[in-house]
Design a protein around this motif. Structure first.
Motif, PDB file in Angstrom:
ATOM      1  N   GLU A  72       2.185 -21.799  44.188  1.00  0.00           N
ATOM      2  CA  GLU A  72       1.772 -20.464  43.403  1.00  0.00           C
ATOM      3  C   GLU A  72       2.451 -19.153  44.090  1.00  0.00           C
ATOM      4  O   GLU A  72       2.722 -18.290  43.437  1.00  0.00           O
ATOM      5  CB  GLU A  72       0.140 -20.118  43.295  1.00  0.00           C
ATOM      6  N   HIS A  76       4.962 -16.575  41.985  1.00  0.00           N
ATOM      7  CA  HIS A  76       4.963 -15.202  42.042  1.00  0.00           C
ATOM      8  C   HIS A  76       6.307 -14.573  42.339  1.00  0.00           C
ATOM      9  O   HIS A  76       6.680 -13.606  41.828  1.00  0.00           O
ATOM     10  CB  HIS A  76       3.781 -14.705  43.036  1.00  0.00           C
ATOM     11  N   ASN A 115      -0.245 -13.015  32.040  1.00  0.00           N
ATOM     12  CA  ASN A 115      -1.670 -13.207  32.140  1.00  0.00           C
ATOM     13  C   ASN A 115      -1.887 -14.110  33.263  1.00  0.00           C
ATOM     14  O   ASN A 115      -3.086 -13.996  34.162  1.00  0.00           O
ATOM     15  CB  ASN A 115      -1.994 -13.699  30.651  1.00  0.00           C
ATOM     16  N   GLN A 116      -1.239 -15.175  33.351  1.00  0.00           N
ATOM     17  CA  GLN A 116      -1.499 -16.358  34.434  1.00  0.00           C
ATOM     18  C   GLN A 116      -1.576 -15.757  35.519  1.00  0.00           C
ATOM     19  O   GLN A 116      -2.266 -15.948  36.615  1.00  0.00           O
ATOM     20  CB  GLN A 116      -0.884 -17.309  34.180  1.00  0.00           C
ATOM     21  N   THR A 118      -2.082 -12.696  36.947  1.00  0.00           N
ATOM     22  CA  THR A 118      -3.139 -12.002  37.159  1.00  0.00           C
ATOM     23  C   THR A 118      -4.497 -12.293  37.897  1.00  0.00           C
ATOM     24  O   THR A 118      -5.215 -11.720  38.198  1.00  0.00           O
ATOM     25  CB  THR A 118      -3.601 -10.921  36.084  1.00  0.00           C
ATOM     26  N   GLY A 119      -4.410 -13.682  37.648  1.00  0.00           N
ATOM     27  CA  GLY A 119      -5.791 -14.418  38.084  1.00  0.00           C
ATOM     28  C   GLY A 119      -5.490 -15.758  38.722  1.00  0.00           C
ATOM     29  O   GLY A 119      -4.369 -15.954  39.267  1.00  0.00           O
ATOM     30  N   SER A 120      -6.213 -16.732  38.487  1.00  0.00           N
ATOM     31  CA  SER A 120      -5.951 -18.113  39.086  1.00  0.00           C
ATOM     32  C   SER A 120      -5.065 -18.698  38.079  1.00  0.00           C
ATOM     33  O   SER A 120      -5.177 -18.481  36.889  1.00  0.00           O
ATOM     34  CB  SER A 120      -7.225 -18.768  39.122  1.00  0.00           C
ATOM     35  N   ILE A 121      -3.954 -19.324  38.713  1.00  0.00           N
ATOM     36  CA  ILE A 121      -3.019 -19.749  37.828  1.00  0.00           C
ATOM     37  C   ILE A 121      -3.198 -21.465  37.505  1.00  0.00           C
ATOM     38  O   ILE A 121      -3.556 -22.213  38.240  1.00  0.00           O
ATOM     39  CB  ILE A 121      -1.480 -19.878  38.829  1.00  0.00           C
ATOM     40  N   ASP A 122      -3.018 -21.706  36.118  1.00  0.00           N
ATOM     41  CA  ASP A 122      -3.207 -22.890  35.632  1.00  0.00           C
ATOM     42  C   ASP A 122      -1.719 -23.252  35.384  1.00  0.00           C
ATOM     43  O   ASP A 122      -0.999 -22.758  34.568  1.00  0.00           O
ATOM     44  CB  ASP A 122      -3.762 -22.834  34.038  1.00  0.00           C
TER      45      ASP A 122
END
Length: 149
Positions: A72, A76, A115-116, A118-122
């Protein structure tokens, strides 16, 4: 009739709310599609060159690999503040002029990644969107009028 107006208005507002919520729940891509109804705003004023597009496509492939590996932090770093991300915004209007559907698909891939992040990444979602974006960037590079000299 006038006395019933507030109740009718409230009922209509509730019905609209239920409809919107059910659409968002049943179609999570609805917000992504909505964000892609018009071109993304450019992030830079740099020209859209073949070199930038090729580097962005390669950046998307690295992003996909990082997502696949579950890294992750690297996801980023490869996207946020990078020219890979900037180019996707800078090229959007030009791609839409050449091929509106190609531009919309590229936009949807980019917004999905944004969108991914901004939160927990799938990781599967990011990997799929990055792979799609890489291919779409390669297609966009050969569309007439997209590249600037």
């Amino acid at each position: 009739m006038a006395a019933a107006l507030p109740r009718v208005t409230i009922a209509a507002a509730l019905a609209l709310s239920f409809y919107l919520v059910s659409n968002i729940i049943s179609d999570p891509q609805a917000g992504v599609r909505g964000a892609c109804n018009s071109p993304l705003r450019p992030i830079t004023t740099q020209p859209v060159t073949r070199e930038r597009v090729d580097k962005a496509a390669e950046g998307m492939k690295r992003l996909s690999a990082a997502a696949s590996a579950g890294d992750e932090d690297q996801v980023h770093k490869l996207f946020i503040g990078s020219d890979t991300h900037s180019l996707t915004h800078d090229i959007d209007a030009r791609v839409r002029q050449a091929d509106p559907e190609l531009g919309r698909q590229l936009c949807m891939s980019v917004i999905t990644i944004e969108n991914q992040l901004t939160g927990s990444i799938d990781r599967i979602t990011v990997q799929r969107a990055a792979d799609t974006a890489a291919g779409l960037l390669e297609q966009a590079a050969v569309e007439p009028g997209v590249l600037q000299k």
